[in-house]
Design a protein around this motif. Structure first.
Motif, PDB file in Angstrom:
ATOM      1  N   ILE A  84       0.813  -1.221   0.000  1.00 16.70           N
ATOM      2  CA  ILE A  84       0.000   0.000   0.000  1.00 16.70           C
ATOM      3  C   ILE A  84       0.844   1.268   0.000  1.00 16.70           C
ATOM      4  O   ILE A  84       0.327   2.354  -0.279  1.00 16.70           O
ATOM      5  CB  ILE A  84      -0.987   0.027   1.188  1.00 16.70           C
ATOM      6  N   HIS A  85       2.124   1.138   0.306  1.00 18.32           N
ATOM      7  CA  HIS A  85       3.007   2.310   0.273  1.00 18.32           C
ATOM      8  C   HIS A  85       3.729   2.443  -1.068  1.00 18.32           C
ATOM      9  O   HIS A  85       4.183   3.535  -1.424  1.00 18.32           O
ATOM     10  CB  HIS A  85       4.031   2.228   1.402  1.00 18.32           C
ATOM     11  N   ALA A  86       3.827   1.322  -1.800  1.00 12.96           N
ATOM     12  CA  ALA A  86       4.573   1.338  -3.062  1.00 12.96           C
ATOM     13  C   ALA A  86       3.695   1.602  -4.275  1.00 12.96           C
ATOM     14  O   ALA A  86       4.186   2.043  -5.313  1.00 12.96           O
ATOM     15  CB  ALA A  86       5.305   0.006  -3.238  1.00 12.96           C
ATOM     16  N   LEU A  87       2.388   1.317  -4.154  1.00  9.39           N
ATOM     17  CA  LEU A  87       1.500   1.391  -5.306  1.00  9.39           C
ATOM     18  C   LEU A  87       0.330   2.334  -5.024  1.00  9.39           C
ATOM     19  O   LEU A  87      -0.071   2.513  -3.868  1.00  9.39           O
ATOM     20  CB  LEU A  87       0.982  -0.011  -5.647  1.00  9.39           C
ATOM     21  N   ALA A  89      -2.426  -1.223  11.048  1.00  5.77           N
ATOM     22  CA  ALA A  89      -2.922  -1.857   9.827  1.00  5.77           C
ATOM     23  C   ALA A  89      -3.892  -0.930   9.104  1.00  5.77           C
ATOM     24  O   ALA A  89      -4.584  -0.125   9.731  1.00  5.77           O
ATOM     25  CB  ALA A  89      -3.614  -3.178  10.155  1.00  5.77           C
ATOM     26  N   ASP A  90      -3.949  -1.043   7.796  1.00  5.44           N
ATOM     27  CA  ASP A  90      -4.879  -0.274   6.973  1.00  5.44           C
ATOM     28  C   ASP A  90      -5.421  -1.220   5.908  1.00  5.44           C
ATOM     29  O   ASP A  90      -4.893  -1.315   4.795  1.00  5.44           O
ATOM     30  CB  ASP A  90      -4.164   0.915   6.327  1.00  5.44           C
ATOM     31  N   PRO A  91      -6.469  -1.983   6.237  1.00  8.28           N
ATOM     32  CA  PRO A  91      -6.945  -3.050   5.350  1.00  8.28           C
ATOM     33  C   PRO A  91      -7.357  -2.543   3.972  1.00  8.28           C
ATOM     34  O   PRO A  91      -7.811  -1.405   3.810  1.00  8.28           O
ATOM     35  CB  PRO A  91      -8.142  -3.623   6.109  1.00  8.28           C
ATOM     36  N   TYR A  92      -7.209  -3.448   2.984  1.00  8.15           N
ATOM     37  CA  TYR A  92      -7.507  -3.063   1.606  1.00  8.15           C
ATOM     38  C   TYR A  92      -7.944  -4.271   0.789  1.00  8.15           C
ATOM     39  O   TYR A  92      -7.642  -5.419   1.125  1.00  8.15           O
ATOM     40  CB  TYR A  92      -6.284  -2.418   0.949  1.00  8.15           C
ATOM     41  N   ALA A  93      -8.661  -3.969  -0.267  1.00  6.06           N
ATOM     42  CA  ALA A  93      -9.054  -4.981  -1.253  1.00  6.06           C
ATOM     43  C   ALA A  93      -8.331  -4.667  -2.554  1.00  6.06           C
ATOM     44  O   ALA A  93      -8.177  -3.505  -2.926  1.00  6.06           O
ATOM     45  CB  ALA A  93     -10.567  -4.952  -1.461  1.00  6.06           C
ATOM     46  N   MET A  94      -7.889  -5.707  -3.242  1.00  5.08           N
ATOM     47  CA  MET A  94      -7.076  -5.527  -4.442  1.00  5.08           C
ATOM     48  C   MET A  94      -7.927  -5.469  -5.697  1.00  5.08           C
ATOM     49  O   MET A  94      -8.964  -6.126  -5.806  1.00  5.08           O
ATOM     50  CB  MET A  94      -6.052  -6.658  -4.546  1.00  5.08           C
TER      51      MET A  94
END
Length: 523
Positions: free
Chosen positions: A10-13, A80-85
């Motif tokens: 989440i920090h790279a993209l 944490a910072d949850p995410y969906a791809m």
């Protein structure tokens, strides 16, 4: 309980700037931030202690309320910072456009002892990619995924792992067989563990939209973080594709070795790491049948049947090659990698089959011996797991002259022994004649051969009826069979004489029972 959160993805993209959770087409982003749904009454049903240790958690941690809360989605751990791809995919050979994590949420990446893992909650609620669905999962499919992930790992097959199986306390409406009769089922959440959940479809969606800069960014990120043998400072996309191809080939060879059928090999269900992912309508061969698929959706065309899995893997790799082709000046090397797969897979497959029947070194005629066996195995319904395990007990001086007695060592594998007569019997006699003659040319002792064969031919696999029995009991509140099967499948190549009851053909009652023969994608 302390997780060492180490998020890189989440920090790279780039992220989707909209945090609303509204269903939509997400463009120019690799993922969307989401918040897991809070279940009404999360209850831990089972946890894998060795997977917990892998991410830095103790057995005491597994007993804590915080563990259940975190891995059911009830609370988000600090940091944490949850995410969906976001990803797309070809489903049953057709481009489906944007798909994405519709019922999976990446909780966080964690580091332990220098290794990073991604933790993903399946069934933890809606995301922008849920389309018309609810983002939830039911106990039935969640239990199957939890047990199967761990069973595959202990079989030596590349796979995602499963940390935990947690009941949510909520009812979920599902139409199991897509026949217009939905019913409420108990909900559950599985925590999957993998290096990452980047898929072939992660690249396909970007290429389809012409988002080439982001495509290159994703490829560079993937190479830099997950392909250490490649130079991250000067990414070689051809070598990256070659490595993905080799990993995928190794995985498929192992699927064929143990008789595993994935059931839904869409490109969005193919991991860039070459690990088995997305356990839906899977199954293990009962009778040895190259035409079998466990997926009701695939009943007509059988695209994802057991015998077609190598060809589908190649087809899927071709879609990945097409997706990354904008990153290379010349596409011919990508085609060469696909050609290499096509040429090398039959050799790898033969080596695998030769090991299954205990051949110690290559000789002229060995490939024909393997091919003939596959033909004879399909003349009558013959249990794959039992046959290959029992084959190790065949002596090189087997008496082939009288009646059917020569088949006694493998007789338990035949579902209807009365069919092994006439031409079928003589075909078996001919094969065993060639096989025992070949064994007499070996430099190994029989105990040495038995040890080698038993190391590649499992005695125990997670047959669908076994999983269904565990589901039925768990639905009634009895978790004992989950524990028993989990322990059994942790050592699938061992004899385990006290658990011999599981070394048996599928019972007649399971032949046509829902969940034991054909399954749907419904979860």
């Amino acid at each position: 309980m302390q997780l060492q959160i180490d998020d890189h993805f989440i920090h790279a993209l780039p992220s989707d700037p909209d945090r609303s959770g509204q269903r939509r087409q997400v463009r120019g982003a690799a993922y969307s931030f989401v918040t897991p749904r809070v279940p009404s009454q999360p209850t831990l049903l089972h946890a894998a202690a060795d997977v917990a240790a892998m991410i830095g958690l103790s057995e005491e941690d597994l007993k804590s309320k915080r563990f259940t809360d975190v891995f059911s989605g009830a609370i988000v751990p600090e940091g944490a910072d949850p995410y969906a791809m976001c990803y797309g995919g070809h489903q049953f050979g057709n481009w489906a456009g944007q798909l994405g994590d519709g019922r999976a949420i990446n909780l966080a990446e964690v580091s332990h002892e220098g290794v990073r893992h991604t933790l993903q909650l399946k069934g933890a609620g809606e995301t922008p990619y849920s389309r018309m669905a609810d983002g939830l999962a039911v106990l039935r499919s969640s239990l199957r995924e939890h047990l199967c992930s761990e069973a595959m790992f202990h079989l030596g097959v590349a796979t995602t792992r499963s940390l935990s199986l947690i009941a949510t306390g909520d009812a979920v409406l599902r139409d199991v067989m897509y026949d217009g009769h939905p019913e409420y089922e108990p909900g559950a959440v599985v925590c999957r563990v993998a290096p990452s959940f980047i898929r072939f479809g992660s690249f396909e969606i970007l290429a389809s939209r012409g988002e080439i800069d982001l495509l290159r960014q994703l490829a560079d990120y993937t190479i830099g973080h997950y392909f250490p043998t490649l130079d991250a400072d000067a990414p070689d996309y051809i070598e990256f594709f070659r490595e993905v191809s080799q990993r995928t080939m190794a995985m498929i060879v192992d699927w064929q070795r143990v008789g595993f059928v994935h059931g839904v090999m869409n490109t969005d269900n193919m991991s860039i790491h070459g690990v088995t992912i997305d356990y839906g309508p899977y199954g293990w061969l009962e009778g040895y049948d190259h035409g079998w698929t466990p997926n009701t959706t695939d009943r007509q065309h059988r695209r994802y049947r057991y015998g077609n899995q190598p060809q589908i893997a190649l087809w899927n790799l071709a879609q990945l090659a097409s997706a990354i082709s904008p990153l290379v000046d010349d596409v011919q090397p990508l085609r060469d990698v696909l050609e290499d797969f096509q040429q090398e897979f039959p050799k790898r497959y033969f080596e695998m089959m030769a090991a299954k029947i205990g051949l110690d070194r290559f000789q002229a005629g060995d490939e024909a011996l393997c091919n003939d066996l596959e033909d004879v195995l399909q003349l009558t319904e013959t249990d794959m797991t039992i046959f290959f395990r029992r084959l190790a007990s065949i002596p090189s001086d087997l008496d082939l002259q009288r009646g059917v007695e020569f088949l006694q060592p493998v007789a338990d594998a035949f579902y209807d022994p009365a069919q092994v007569t006439g031409e079928v019997l003589e075909r078996w006699r001919g094969w065993f004649t060639s096989y025992t003659e070949r064994l007499r040319q070996s430099e190994e002792t029989q105990p040495q051969r038995v040890a080698r064969m038993n190391a590649v031919n499992p005695k125990y696999v997670l047959r669908n009826y076994m999983a269904q029995m565990a589901i039925d009991k768990a639905t009634q509140g009895d978790l004992s069979l989950i524990d028993e099967l989990y322990d059994l499948l942790r050592d699938p190549y061992a004899e385990q004489p006290d658990r011999e009851t599981w070394f048996a053909k599928r019972p007649d009652w399971a032949r046509d029972k829902v969940g034991c023969s054909m399954l749907s994608c419904s979860s």
